[in-house]
Design an enzyme around this catalytic site. Structure first.
Site, PDB file in Angstrom:
ATOM      1  N   TRP A 202       0.613  -1.146   0.447  1.00  0.00           N
ATOM      2  CA  TRP A 202       0.376   0.148  -0.067  1.00  0.00           C
ATOM      3  C   TRP A 202       0.736   1.507  -0.187  1.00  0.00           C
ATOM      4  CZ3 TRP A 202      -0.520   3.805   3.784  1.00  0.00           C
ATOM      5  CH2 TRP A 202      -1.145   5.130   3.191  1.00  0.00           C
ATOM      6  N   GLU A 243      -3.257  -2.826  -2.822  1.00  0.00           N
ATOM      7  CA  GLU A 243      -3.683  -2.252  -2.058  1.00  0.00           C
ATOM      8  C   GLU A 243      -4.715  -0.850  -2.274  1.00  0.00           C
ATOM      9  OE1 GLU A 243      -3.361  -1.774   2.706  1.00  0.00           O
ATOM     10  OE2 GLU A 243      -5.786  -1.510   2.537  1.00  0.00           O
ATOM     11  N   LYS A 245      -6.688   2.677  -2.962  1.00  0.00           N
ATOM     12  CA  LYS A 245      -8.028   3.605  -1.575  1.00  0.00           C
ATOM     13  C   LYS A 245      -8.126   4.454  -2.766  1.00  0.00           C
ATOM     14  CE  LYS A 245      -6.255   5.421   2.258  1.00  0.00           C
ATOM     15  NZ  LYS A 245      -5.610   6.172   3.762  1.00  0.00           N
ATOM     16  N   ASP A 276      -9.557  -3.340   0.932  1.00  0.00           N
ATOM     17  CA  ASP A 276      -9.721  -2.818   2.505  1.00  0.00           C
ATOM     18  C   ASP A 276     -11.320  -1.884   1.956  1.00  0.00           C
ATOM     19  OD1 ASP A 276      -9.851  -0.472   4.174  1.00  0.00           O
ATOM     20  OD2 ASP A 276      -8.044  -0.682   4.602  1.00  0.00           O
ATOM     21  N   HIS A 279     -11.433   1.717   2.144  1.00  0.00           N
ATOM     22  CA  HIS A 279     -10.981   2.372   0.699  1.00  0.00           C
ATOM     23  C   HIS A 279     -11.680   1.807  -0.069  1.00  0.00           C
ATOM     24  CE1 HIS A 279      -6.593   1.123   2.072  1.00  0.00           C
ATOM     25  NE2 HIS A 279      -7.377   2.754   3.503  1.00  0.00           N
ATOM     26  N   HIS A 303      -8.696  -6.189   4.445  1.00  0.00           N
ATOM     27  CA  HIS A 303      -8.588  -5.778   4.800  1.00  0.00           C
ATOM     28  C   HIS A 303      -9.696  -5.108   5.704  1.00  0.00           C
ATOM     29  CE1 HIS A 303      -4.279  -4.126   4.699  1.00  0.00           C
ATOM     30  NE2 HIS A 303      -4.242  -5.111   5.278  1.00  0.00           N
ATOM     31  N   ASP A 311     -12.254   6.641   5.959  1.00  0.00           N
ATOM     32  CA  ASP A 311     -11.416   5.862   6.329  1.00  0.00           C
ATOM     33  C   ASP A 311     -11.126   5.955   7.505  1.00  0.00           C
ATOM     34  OD1 ASP A 311     -10.229   3.396   6.030  1.00  0.00           O
ATOM     35  OD2 ASP A 311      -8.742   4.678   4.840  1.00  0.00           O
ATOM     36  N   ASP A 313     -10.980   4.178  10.254  1.00  0.00           N
ATOM     37  CA  ASP A 313     -10.031   3.236  10.761  1.00  0.00           C
ATOM     38  C   ASP A 313     -10.047   2.707  12.024  1.00  0.00           C
ATOM     39  OD1 ASP A 313      -8.812   1.900   8.686  1.00  0.00           O
ATOM     40  OD2 ASP A 313      -7.414   3.510   8.849  1.00  0.00           O
ATOM     41  N   ASP A 343      -7.347  -4.217   9.571  1.00  0.00           N
ATOM     42  CA  ASP A 343      -6.412  -2.814   9.515  1.00  0.00           C
ATOM     43  C   ASP A 343      -8.066  -1.933  10.401  1.00  0.00           C
ATOM     44  OD1 ASP A 343      -4.944  -1.303   8.626  1.00  0.00           O
ATOM     45  OD2 ASP A 343      -5.543  -0.719   6.644  1.00  0.00           O
TER      46      ASP A 343
HETATM   47  C1  RNT Z   1      -3.730   2.612   4.416  1.00  0.00           C
HETATM   48  C2  RNT Z   1      -4.240   1.797   4.612  1.00  0.00           C
HETATM   49  C3  RNT Z   1      -2.977   0.006   4.889  1.00  0.00           C
HETATM   50  C4  RNT Z   1      -2.577   1.146   6.421  1.00  0.00           C
HETATM   51  C5  RNT Z   1      -1.411  -0.319   6.931  1.00  0.00           C
HETATM   52  C6  RNT Z   1      -1.167   0.403   8.150  1.00  0.00           C
HETATM   53  O1  RNT Z   1      -4.827   3.611   4.213  1.00  0.00           O
HETATM   54  O2  RNT Z   1      -5.327   0.968   4.788  1.00  0.00           O
HETATM   55  O3  RNT Z   1      -3.913  -0.839   4.788  1.00  0.00           O
HETATM   56  O4  RNT Z   1      -3.585   0.797   7.189  1.00  0.00           O
HETATM   57  O5  RNT Z   1      -0.840  -0.596   6.316  1.00  0.00           O
HETATM   58 ZN    ZN Z   2      -5.551  -1.342   4.968  1.00  0.00          ZN
END
Ligand code: RNT
Ligand code: ZN
Length: 436
Positions: A202, A243, A245, A276, A279, A303, A311, A313, A343
């Site tokens: 990523w 990955e 985004k 993810d 994302h 993720h 996003d 988290d 994640d």
């Molecule tokens: C960031 C991504 C990535 C990170 C991690 C820490 O937007 O989701 O995966 O969160 O690698």
């Molecule tokens: Zn991620």
């Protein structure tokens, strides 16, 4: 064993003998109720216990890593200042042990290159497998797998949120060397542990303002990836993925590694595409993308996170989208194909608790999905009996999943109910609060 880890004796005392007996009786009742609709609770319990979840180390220390670097960058941000953040490998590993003792099943640990354990400072492009030996030993002793991530943020050479797509070749080359080093490390880890290591790329690359050139950075990223993936490794040791985004803090206008870019890159180059669920645009259902990808890929890395308005988290809760994700994994017979990683990073609550809540929720979602009469529901769809399909899906929601979950935890020697939090509180008192 430290006193805060629940031994069988402690567990028995906490839950209480009587409660234990009641729990087992409840399970026998639940088993019958599910059997009446053709669902095998024994198989469901086993399937959850056999499914490793890749637990992200970065929840334990707010994504800081061990390089002693200052600020986080690349749109990665944690908020909150709850006490007890792990400051070094010993603390992070000790915290992780406590979390693992409260989670049923055998799992994987997901680490970032910035968690290298080195005596002197080693820059990211010079990292070697030996810098992760302590993690390998840790995992071996506990029977865990390891997954890996190159770290292309929180570094002076990524200060402008440009790495593999940087217009400056020198900076691009530095990051190419870093990712190449990471693939070598990941392949070594996979070989050592006898289970393939997922190496997930990523990058934060993008622009805050509307760019004048959207193609150039993507062509540079493509060329960088081609160079990185020119080196071949044994697929039994290394699984490569990228990955995507949609946007990040500070790169609101344009993301180089977008969905279309990486999805087509992965498909053309025989690597994997990591979804993810934070994302995508907020109303997009990531769960629906899983069966779409399963038509073309034999593996789909995930993720799982909880985006709140963006996003953000947040810790994974047992909410609708997580349940839908679990359903898509289970009913498409993809327990071995979908590689589940978590994640999220919340610095405002006890970090051990954040791990435990998130992993147990992912497992609960899988259990719920496994306890649905999948074949019957599919048949109702194919024969266009939509009223009955709706009725059955809705009635299943009142079935006694909790009793099956408790039995699952009991069999795995993990706390079945909220008593696990006593351990977290004790550990906080004994260990976490004394950290400066
Ligand atoms: C960031 C991504 C990535 C990170 C991690 C820490 O937007 O989701 O995966 O969160 O690698
Ligand atoms: Zn991620």
């Amino acid at each position: 064993m430290p006193p805060y880890l629940p031994t069988d004796k402690v567990m028995e005392n906490i839950v209480g003998r009587k409660a234990m007996v009641e729990m087992m009786q409840n399970y026998e009742e639940a088993k019958k109720a599910y059997a009446a609709v053709g669902v095998d609770t024994e198989a469901a319990i086993q399937a959850v216990l056999d499914k490793p979840i890749s637990i992200h180390c970065w929840q334990g220390d707010d994504v800081h890593g061990f390089e002693g670097a200052g600020e986080l960058s690349g749109g990665i941000a944690t908020t909150g200042n709850y006490p007890g953040c792990a400051r070094n490998p010993q603390e992070l590993m000790a915290d992780f042990d406590v979390a693992l003792s409260l989670i049923p099943g055998k799992h994987r640990i997901n680490i970032h290159a910035s968690y290298a354990i080195t005596e002197e400072k080693v820059d990211r492009d010079a990292l070697k497998p030996e810098h992760f030996q302590a993690w390998i030993d840790y995992a071996k002793q506990r029977g865990l797998g390891i997954d890996f991530n190159p770290t292309l943020f929180s570094h002076p050479k990524a200060a402008d949120s440009l790495t593999l797509s940087h217009p400056d070749k020198e900076i691009r080359d530095f990051w190419i060397r870093h990712v190449k080093a990471c693939r070598e490390i990941a392949a070594y880890i996979g070989k050592e542990l006898g289970t393939p290591c997922l190496n997930n790329i990523w990058i934060p690359d993008g622009y805050k303002e509307i760019p004048a050139d959207r193609l150039g950075p993507r062509m540079r990223l493509k060329a960088a990836l081609d160079e990185i993936f020119a080196v071949k490794y044994d697929p039994n040791c290394l699984i490569d993925c990228v990955e995507s985004k949609v946007f990040g803090i500070g790169v609101e206008a344009y993301t180089v590694g977008s969905n279309e870019f990486y999805l087509s890159y992965a498909a053309k180059n025989d690597i994997y595409y990591l979804l993810d669920n934070g994302h995508f645009h907020p109303t997009e259902m990531v769960s629906d993308k899983i069966p779409a990808l399963l038509t073309m890929f034999d593996k789909v890395p995930l993720h799982v996170t909880r985006p709140m308005r963006w996003d953000s988290d947040h810790v994974v809760l047992l909410q609708d989208e997580v349940r839908e994700i679990a359903k898509e994994i289970v009913r498409n017979d993809a327990m071995d194909k979908v590689l589940i990683g978590l994640d999220y990073f919340d610095a405002s609550i006890n970090r051990v608790s954040a791990w435990v809540v998130g992993v147990r929720n992912m497992q609960k979602a899988l259990l719920e999905a496994l306890l649905l009469p999948g074949a019957k529901l599919k048949k109702l769809q194919d024969t266009e009996q939509f009223s009955e399909m709706m009725m059955l899906s809705e009635e299943m929601k009142m079935f006694p999943v909790g009793a099956v979950w408790q039995e699952l935890c009991r069999r795995a020697d993990a706390p079945a109910g909220m008593e696990w939090f006593d351990t977290v509180k004790q550990y906080e008192k004994d260990v976490l609060l004394s950290r400066g």
